[in-house]
Design a protein around this motif. Sequence first.
Motif, PDB file in Angstrom:
ATOM      1  N   ASP A   1      34.739  58.685  38.192  1.00 10.25           N
ATOM      2  CA  ASP A   1      34.719  57.239  38.466  1.00 10.25           C
ATOM      3  C   ASP A   1      33.361  56.639  38.168  1.00 10.25           C
ATOM      4  OD1 ASP A   1      35.967  54.849  39.281  1.00 10.25           O
ATOM      5  OD2 ASP A   1      35.229  55.065  41.328  1.00 10.25           O
ATOM      6  N   GLN A   2      33.371  55.370  37.759  1.00  9.22           N
ATOM      7  CA  GLN A   2      32.152  54.615  37.519  1.00  9.22           C
ATOM      8  C   GLN A   2      31.292  54.621  38.786  1.00  9.22           C
ATOM      9  OE1 GLN A   2      34.974  53.885  36.019  1.00  9.22           O
ATOM     10  NE2 GLN A   2      34.209  53.838  33.937  1.00  9.22           N
TER      11      GLN A   2
ATOM     12  N   PRO B   1      45.320  76.658  38.447  1.00  7.91           N
ATOM     13  CA  PRO B   1      45.667  75.803  37.303  1.00  7.91           C
ATOM     14  C   PRO B   1      46.853  74.887  37.591  1.00  7.91           C
ATOM     15  CG  PRO B   1      46.199  78.112  36.852  1.00  7.91           C
ATOM     16  CD  PRO B   1      45.425  78.082  38.129  1.00  7.91           C
ATOM     17  N   GLY B   2      46.680  73.597  37.309  1.00  6.99           N
ATOM     18  CA  GLY B   2      47.759  72.630  37.488  1.00  6.99           C
ATOM     19  C   GLY B   2      48.013  72.207  38.919  1.00  6.99           C
ATOM     20  N   GLU B   3      47.225  72.754  39.875  1.00  6.14           N
ATOM     21  CA  GLU B   3      47.465  72.428  41.290  1.00  6.14           C
ATOM     22  C   GLU B   3      46.606  71.267  41.796  1.00  6.14           C
ATOM     23  OE1 GLU B   3      47.646  75.725  44.110  1.00  6.14           O
ATOM     24  OE2 GLU B   3      48.115  77.076  42.438  1.00  6.14           O
ATOM     25  N   LEU B   4      45.399  71.122  41.237  1.00  5.21           N
ATOM     26  CA  LEU B   4      44.529  70.040  41.715  1.00  5.21           C
ATOM     27  C   LEU B   4      44.926  68.734  41.038  1.00  5.21           C
ATOM     28  CD1 LEU B   4      40.968  71.677  41.810  1.00  5.21           C
ATOM     29  CD2 LEU B   4      42.684  71.520  43.614  1.00  5.21           C
ATOM     30  N   SER B   5      45.032  67.659  41.843  1.00  7.07           N
ATOM     31  CA  SER B   5      45.434  66.371  41.270  1.00  7.07           C
ATOM     32  C   SER B   5      44.224  65.493  40.990  1.00  7.07           C
ATOM     33  CB  SER B   5      46.400  65.662  42.214  1.00  7.07           C
ATOM     34  OG  SER B   5      45.856  65.640  43.521  1.00  7.07           O
ATOM     35  N   MET B   6      44.217  64.903  39.796  1.00  9.05           N
ATOM     36  CA  MET B   6      43.118  64.053  39.347  1.00  9.05           C
ATOM     37  C   MET B   6      43.606  62.618  39.213  1.00  9.05           C
ATOM     38  SD  MET B   6      41.084  64.204  35.688  1.00  9.05           S
ATOM     39  CE  MET B   6      42.382  63.433  34.708  1.00  9.05           C
ATOM     40  N   GLY B   7      43.012  61.725  39.981  1.00 10.90           N
ATOM     41  CA  GLY B   7      43.376  60.315  39.879  1.00 10.90           C
ATOM     42  C   GLY B   7      42.639  59.642  38.728  1.00 10.90           C
ATOM     43  N   SER B   8      43.172  58.525  38.238  1.00 13.22           N
ATOM     44  CA  SER B   8      42.455  57.721  37.238  1.00 13.22           C
ATOM     45  C   SER B   8      42.841  56.259  37.412  1.00 13.22           C
ATOM     46  CB  SER B   8      42.804  58.170  35.816  1.00 13.22           C
ATOM     47  OG  SER B   8      44.046  57.621  35.413  1.00 13.22           O
ATOM     48  N   ALA B   9      42.141  55.388  36.727  1.00 16.94           N
ATOM     49  CA  ALA B   9      42.432  53.952  36.783  1.00 16.94           C
ATOM     50  C   ALA B   9      43.599  53.587  35.871  1.00 16.94           C
ATOM     51  CB  ALA B   9      41.195  53.157  36.385  1.00 16.94           C
ATOM     52  N   GLY B  10      44.243  54.603  35.288  1.00 18.82           N
ATOM     53  CA  GLY B  10      45.378  54.356  34.399  1.00 18.82           C
ATOM     54  C   GLY B  10      45.301  55.255  33.174  1.00 18.82           C
TER      55      GLY B  10
ATOM     56  N   GLY C   1      44.212  50.786  38.321  1.00 14.98           N
ATOM     57  CA  GLY C   1      42.830  50.480  38.692  1.00 14.98           C
ATOM     58  C   GLY C   1      42.206  51.592  39.515  1.00 14.98           C
ATOM     59  N   SER C   2      40.867  51.631  39.543  1.00 21.69           N
ATOM     60  CA  SER C   2      40.204  52.733  40.246  1.00 21.69           C
ATOM     61  C   SER C   2      40.170  52.517  41.763  1.00 21.69           C
ATOM     62  CB  SER C   2      38.797  52.965  39.691  1.00 21.69           C
ATOM     63  OG  SER C   2      37.922  51.938  40.077  1.00 21.69           O
ATOM     64  N   GLY C   3      40.362  51.279  42.223  1.00 19.31           N
ATOM     65  CA  GLY C   3      40.379  51.002  43.673  1.00 19.31           C
ATOM     66  C   GLY C   3      41.455  51.782  44.421  1.00 19.31           C
ATOM     67  N   PRO C   4      42.722  51.646  44.003  1.00 19.11           N
ATOM     68  CA  PRO C   4      43.795  52.398  44.668  1.00 19.11           C
ATOM     69  C   PRO C   4      43.612  53.915  44.567  1.00 19.11           C
ATOM     70  CG  PRO C   4      44.713  50.730  43.178  1.00 19.11           C
ATOM     71  CD  PRO C   4      43.236  50.719  42.978  1.00 19.11           C
ATOM     72  N   ALA C   5      43.060  54.377  43.429  1.00 21.37           N
ATOM     73  CA  ALA C   5      42.817  55.816  43.263  1.00 21.37           C
ATOM     74  C   ALA C   5      41.771  56.287  44.273  1.00 21.37           C
ATOM     75  CB  ALA C   5      42.360  56.115  41.835  1.00 21.37           C
ATOM     76  N   MET C   6      40.731  55.477  44.443  1.00 20.70           N
ATOM     77  CA  MET C   6      39.673  55.831  45.405  1.00 20.70           C
ATOM     78  C   MET C   6      40.240  55.909  46.829  1.00 20.70           C
ATOM     79  SD  MET C   6      36.544  56.632  46.009  1.00 20.70           S
ATOM     80  CE  MET C   6      35.433  56.129  44.677  1.00 20.70           C
TER      81      MET C   6
END
Length: 315
Positions: free
Chosen positions: A194-195, A140-149, A176-181
Motif C-alpha cells: 500500500d501507498q 502456498p496459496g493460503e495467505l490472502s493479499m488485498g489490493s485497491a483493485g 480502493g485501498s481504504g476498504p482493503a486496509m
Amino acid sequence: SGLLLVAAPCSFAASWPQQPIRLVVPFPAGGNIDATARIIAKGLAEQMKATVVVENKAGAAGLVGAQSVMRANPDGYTALLASTGSLAAMRALDPNVALDPAKDFVSAGPISIAPMLLIVNKALPVKNLTEFLEYARSKPGELSMGSAGTGTSNHLAGEMFQNLSKTKFLHVPYKGSGPAMTDLIGGQIDLMFDQMASSLPQVKSGKVRALAVTTSEKSALVPELPSIASTGLKDYDASTTTGILFPAGTPTQVTKQVNGALQAVLQNQTIRTQLEQLGTEARSGTPDDFQRILQSETDKWTGVVKAASITKSAQ
C-alpha cells in the motif's frame, strides 16, 4: 519568410504564458495525486508569475483525464499531472486503449516518487521480511493479499513480489485501498502492498505491521525499514513517480520553461515537506528523466501484467 520562422519560437517563448495553464488531475479531488497537483500548481504559479489552475477529470483509472490532455491543443496551456502508477500498465491491461504514454505526450520533468510498504496483519507470526518469506513459502496459496483493485499499482507490486520470491498469495481485489486496509486491520486478509500516505498512519498507530519498503533503496520517510531488494529480492522495485506531461507537439520552450520552474519549486524546503506529508519524496530532474522513467516503468509493468496474465476483464 525564412526570418519569420526563425524568430517565431523566440517570440512564442517570450509571450507564453499569456493565459491560465490548466493542470489536469485524472483522479477525484482529495487524493494523493490531487494534493500533489495543488502543491505544485501553487509553486509553479509563483515561480512563473502565471495562473495555474488544477482541474479534476476522473474516470477509468486515470484514462479519462489523460485522454483529455492528449487531445488538447498543444499550445502549452493544458498539462497532465501524470503518475506512472496509472499510465505504465494501462496499455498492458487493455491493448485496445486509445493512448500511448510514450508517443502521445512530451515531458516537462518528474515531481515525486511514492514508495509503497509491504504491510501485514499484526496476528501474522512474522516480525521481518525474512520470516515472512519463510512463512509464505510454507503456505502456498493460503495467505490472502488485498489490493485497491485488479491491475492497480498495489496489485501489480504484489504480483511482482510473488514472481521474484516464488511465493503464491490469494489475491482479493477491493474497490480502493481504504476498504482493503479495514479488512487487513480486522484480520480478514493477511497482507497488502500500500501507498505510504494511507498505510503509514496505520503502521504508526500499531494497527498493522510494516515489513519493508518497495523502492530499491531505503526511504528517508521510514529509515528504520529495509527495502525488499536489500533482503534478497535484488531486482524488486515498485513505486509510483509523478511528473508533468503536455500533449505531443507542445513547443520545447514550454516544457523547458516549465521544467526550470519545476526544478526551482522542488528545491523549496516547504514544498519538499508538504510532499513528504503525502508519503512521497521530491524527485527533480530533466524532461528526459521523466520520459525515461515512464518508458522503463511501462516496460516493467507490462512484463508483470503478462507474466501474471492479468486482464482488464478481471476488473
